[in-house]
Design a protein around this motif. Structure first.
Motif, PDB file in Angstrom:
ATOM      1  N   THR A  28      74.038  -4.263 -55.021  1.00  0.00           N
ATOM      2  CA  THR A  28      73.874  -4.656 -56.413  1.00  0.00           C
ATOM      3  C   THR A  28      72.760  -5.681 -56.475  1.00  0.00           C
ATOM      4  O   THR A  28      72.859  -6.750 -55.870  1.00  0.00           O
ATOM      5  CB  THR A  28      75.177  -5.272 -56.966  1.00  0.00           C
ATOM      6  OG1 THR A  28      76.221  -4.312 -56.821  1.00  0.00           O
ATOM      7  CG2 THR A  28      75.019  -5.635 -58.426  1.00  0.00           C
ATOM      8  N   ALA A  29      71.683  -5.334 -57.169  1.00  0.00           N
ATOM      9  CA  ALA A  29      70.557  -6.251 -57.315  1.00  0.00           C
ATOM     10  C   ALA A  29      70.678  -6.910 -58.689  1.00  0.00           C
ATOM     11  O   ALA A  29      70.888  -6.234 -59.688  1.00  0.00           O
ATOM     12  CB  ALA A  29      69.245  -5.506 -57.197  1.00  0.00           C
ATOM     13  N   THR A  30      70.558  -8.208 -58.716  1.00  0.00           N
ATOM     14  CA  THR A  30      70.629  -8.913 -59.998  1.00  0.00           C
ATOM     15  C   THR A  30      69.231  -9.073 -60.568  1.00  0.00           C
ATOM     16  O   THR A  30      68.284  -9.431 -59.862  1.00  0.00           O
ATOM     17  CB  THR A  30      71.271 -10.302 -59.823  1.00  0.00           C
ATOM     18  OG1 THR A  30      70.620 -10.979 -58.757  1.00  0.00           O
ATOM     19  CG2 THR A  30      72.748 -10.186 -59.519  1.00  0.00           C
ATOM     20  N   LEU A  31      69.128  -8.800 -61.850  1.00  0.00           N
ATOM     21  CA  LEU A  31      67.858  -8.939 -62.561  1.00  0.00           C
ATOM     22  C   LEU A  31      67.915 -10.200 -63.406  1.00  0.00           C
ATOM     23  O   LEU A  31      68.985 -10.637 -63.822  1.00  0.00           O
ATOM     24  CB  LEU A  31      67.622  -7.728 -63.459  1.00  0.00           C
ATOM     25  CG  LEU A  31      67.528  -6.366 -62.764  1.00  0.00           C
ATOM     26  CD1 LEU A  31      67.388  -5.271 -63.801  1.00  0.00           C
ATOM     27  CD2 LEU A  31      66.373  -6.342 -61.797  1.00  0.00           C
ATOM     28  N   PRO A  32      66.775 -10.775 -63.705  1.00  0.00           N
ATOM     29  CA  PRO A  32      66.759 -11.928 -64.602  1.00  0.00           C
ATOM     30  C   PRO A  32      67.300 -11.541 -65.977  1.00  0.00           C
ATOM     31  O   PRO A  32      67.231 -10.374 -66.376  1.00  0.00           O
ATOM     32  CB  PRO A  32      65.283 -12.312 -64.678  1.00  0.00           C
ATOM     33  CG  PRO A  32      64.632 -11.649 -63.515  1.00  0.00           C
ATOM     34  CD  PRO A  32      65.451 -10.453 -63.187  1.00  0.00           C
ATOM     35  N   LYS A  33      67.834 -12.516 -66.673  1.00  0.00           N
ATOM     36  CA  LYS A  33      68.408 -12.263 -68.003  1.00  0.00           C
ATOM     37  C   LYS A  33      67.322 -11.717 -68.934  1.00  0.00           C
ATOM     38  O   LYS A  33      66.220 -12.242 -68.991  1.00  0.00           O
ATOM     39  CB  LYS A  33      68.992 -13.552 -68.569  1.00  0.00           C
ATOM     40  CG  LYS A  33      69.849 -13.315 -69.783  1.00  0.00           C
ATOM     41  CD  LYS A  33      70.620 -14.560 -70.131  1.00  0.00           C
ATOM     42  CE  LYS A  33      71.664 -14.195 -71.156  1.00  0.00           C
ATOM     43  NZ  LYS A  33      72.745 -15.116 -71.192  1.00  0.00           N
TER      44      LYS A  33
END
Length: 110
Positions: free
Chosen positions: A59-64
């Motif tokens: 799971t890669a988190t992206l900026p808001k």
């Protein structure tokens, strides 16, 4: 007992025998070289292969507020283009392990 006497070959016959021997030697060496090349290629493929890829969940988190604009592959890399609040960003991941390998940000000059 009588022994069969083999007559000596003539000069032409001796030259022909030498030529045939030389051709057989060349054919034998060529065949040996070809078999060795095939065995080397098979061995290289067997020992060089890394086996089947293990399935992983990442799971890669992206900026808001970021959204994915495009994805693609480049060799053994996965390339993801993001739009982060009007700024373009390219992130690259290793295709086998899905680990991040790089990040490139584009901004406009003020």
């Amino acid at each position: 007992m009588t022994e069969t006497v083999v007559p000596e070959p003539t000069q032409e016959q001796a030259a022909l025998f030498a030529k045939v021997r030389r051709m057989m030697l060349i054919a034998g060496l060529t065949t040996t070289l070809a078999v060795a090349a095939v065995l080397i290629a098979i061995g290289y493929r067997l020992f060089r292969s890394e086996g089947s890829a293990v399935a992983t969940d990442v799971t890669a988190t992206l900026p808001k507020g970021a959204r994915i604009v495009a994805t693609g592959t480049a060799g053994d890399r996965l390339v993801v283009t993001l739009d982060v609040g009007g700024m373009t960003e390219i992130r690259t991941f290793d295709a086998r392990t899905l680990r991040p390998t790089g990040q490139l940000k584009f901004v406009s000059e003020p």
